[in-house]
Design a protein around this motif. Sequence first.
Motif, PDB file in Angstrom:
ATOM      1  N   ARG A 121       5.741   1.759   3.831  1.00  0.00           N
ATOM      2  CA  ARG A 121       5.321   2.021   5.201  1.00  0.00           C
ATOM      3  C   ARG A 121       6.087   0.889   6.008  1.00  0.00           C
ATOM      4  NH1 ARG A 121       0.045   0.621   5.388  1.00  0.00           N
ATOM      5  NH2 ARG A 121      -0.737   0.013   3.240  1.00  0.00           N
TER       6      ARG A 121
ATOM      7  N   SER B 131      -1.304   3.964   0.632  1.00  0.00           N
ATOM      8  CA  SER B 131      -2.023   3.125   1.635  1.00  0.00           C
ATOM      9  C   SER B 131      -2.864   2.021   0.735  1.00  0.00           C
ATOM     10  CB  SER B 131      -3.527   4.022   1.805  1.00  0.00           C
ATOM     11  OG  SER B 131      -4.139   4.584   0.803  1.00  0.00           O
ATOM     12  N   LYS B 132      -2.771   1.760  -0.492  1.00  0.00           N
ATOM     13  CA  LYS B 132      -3.335   0.880  -1.305  1.00  0.00           C
ATOM     14  C   LYS B 132      -2.477  -0.042  -2.121  1.00  0.00           C
ATOM     15  CE  LYS B 132      -7.627   2.313  -0.180  1.00  0.00           C
ATOM     16  NZ  LYS B 132      -8.305   1.553   1.058  1.00  0.00           N
TER      17      LYS B 132
ATOM     18  N   LYS C  50       2.779  -0.306   0.571  1.00  0.00           N
ATOM     19  CA  LYS C  50       2.950  -0.918   1.759  1.00  0.00           C
ATOM     20  C   LYS C  50       4.417  -1.423   2.028  1.00  0.00           C
ATOM     21  CE  LYS C  50      -1.476  -3.430   1.124  1.00  0.00           C
ATOM     22  NZ  LYS C  50      -2.047  -4.723   0.818  1.00  0.00           N
TER      23      LYS C  50
ATOM     24  N   GLN D 126      -1.573   9.500  -1.792  1.00  0.00           N
ATOM     25  CA  GLN D 126      -2.390   8.921  -0.722  1.00  0.00           C
ATOM     26  C   GLN D 126      -2.732   7.383  -0.935  1.00  0.00           C
ATOM     27  OE1 GLN D 126      -2.117  10.043   2.405  1.00  0.00           O
ATOM     28  NE2 GLN D 126      -3.246   8.658   3.401  1.00  0.00           N
TER      29      GLN D 126
END
Length: 293
Positions: free
Chosen positions: A170, A161-162, A167, A157
């Motif tokens: 996503r 997300s970080k 990125k 996760q």
Amino acid sequence: MNVLSQIINGLHIGSIYALVALGYSMVYGIIKLINFAHGEIIMVGAYAVYVMLVLVGTPLWIAVLVSLLFCACMGMLIERVAYRRLRNKNAPRISLLITAIGVSIFLQNLAQTIFSSSGKSFPNVMPQGSIRLGDAEISALTLITLATAAVLMIGLQLLVSKTKMGKAMRAVSEDAGAAKLMGINTNVTITWTFAIGSALASIAALLYSSAYPLVTPYMGSTLGLKAFIAAVLGGIGSVPGAMLGGFLLGIAETLAKGYISSVVADAIVFGILILVLLIRPAGLLGRNVKEKV
């Protein structure tokens, strides 16, 4: 066996389902492909650990590292050889699905050719012992499985997300064409997605083989299908959904075996899939997406 013990056992197998379901969700989230060869990556990982521990005689940590790297490379190879050309030619999704099934059958038969169809006894390499929690007894293997799954899920996760790679994943998931125009190498991003999902499957293979110590060429089929159901239940394409779906499915299966019948437990699991598709096709944490036409 009391309810608490059944739930703990359900969380044990459910955490393994969740690790495998993450691979399904990551790949589907990016290229909308149900990679049915993912179950066979579990089998490949189990055989890799078996070979390193039994035939080569390495310590456990080396066997785990080799299995992880081998499965990650296998995932990248499958993406590069079996899927990429079809994606680049904008082939129908049914072609990708048929290819995934073909890769699954190929890996099963390859393992059978190399190791024979008879099962191999997986060595007992995990710490023994247990602790008591009220009336329930929790084995060391269950604790290790839950802790490992929790750490890997949190790590994944955070990666999504970080990090820069997360990125990019996503962005490709939202719009691959726009991501490419913004300078993101979509092929590299997709390849890394397969590698990460396959690496998680190799860890799941070790944990599953330690709990059910028999390695066969077909061990990944049922486990892969149940993990796929877990991904659908939680919301395929969602990392938290894969975790939730795995835990819920594990608990449901264990309770069904304990209080109804082990014979019908699998039927109940697949019945859950039908109910989810009828009532909430997007899954518990999934979201309905309208396609532009």
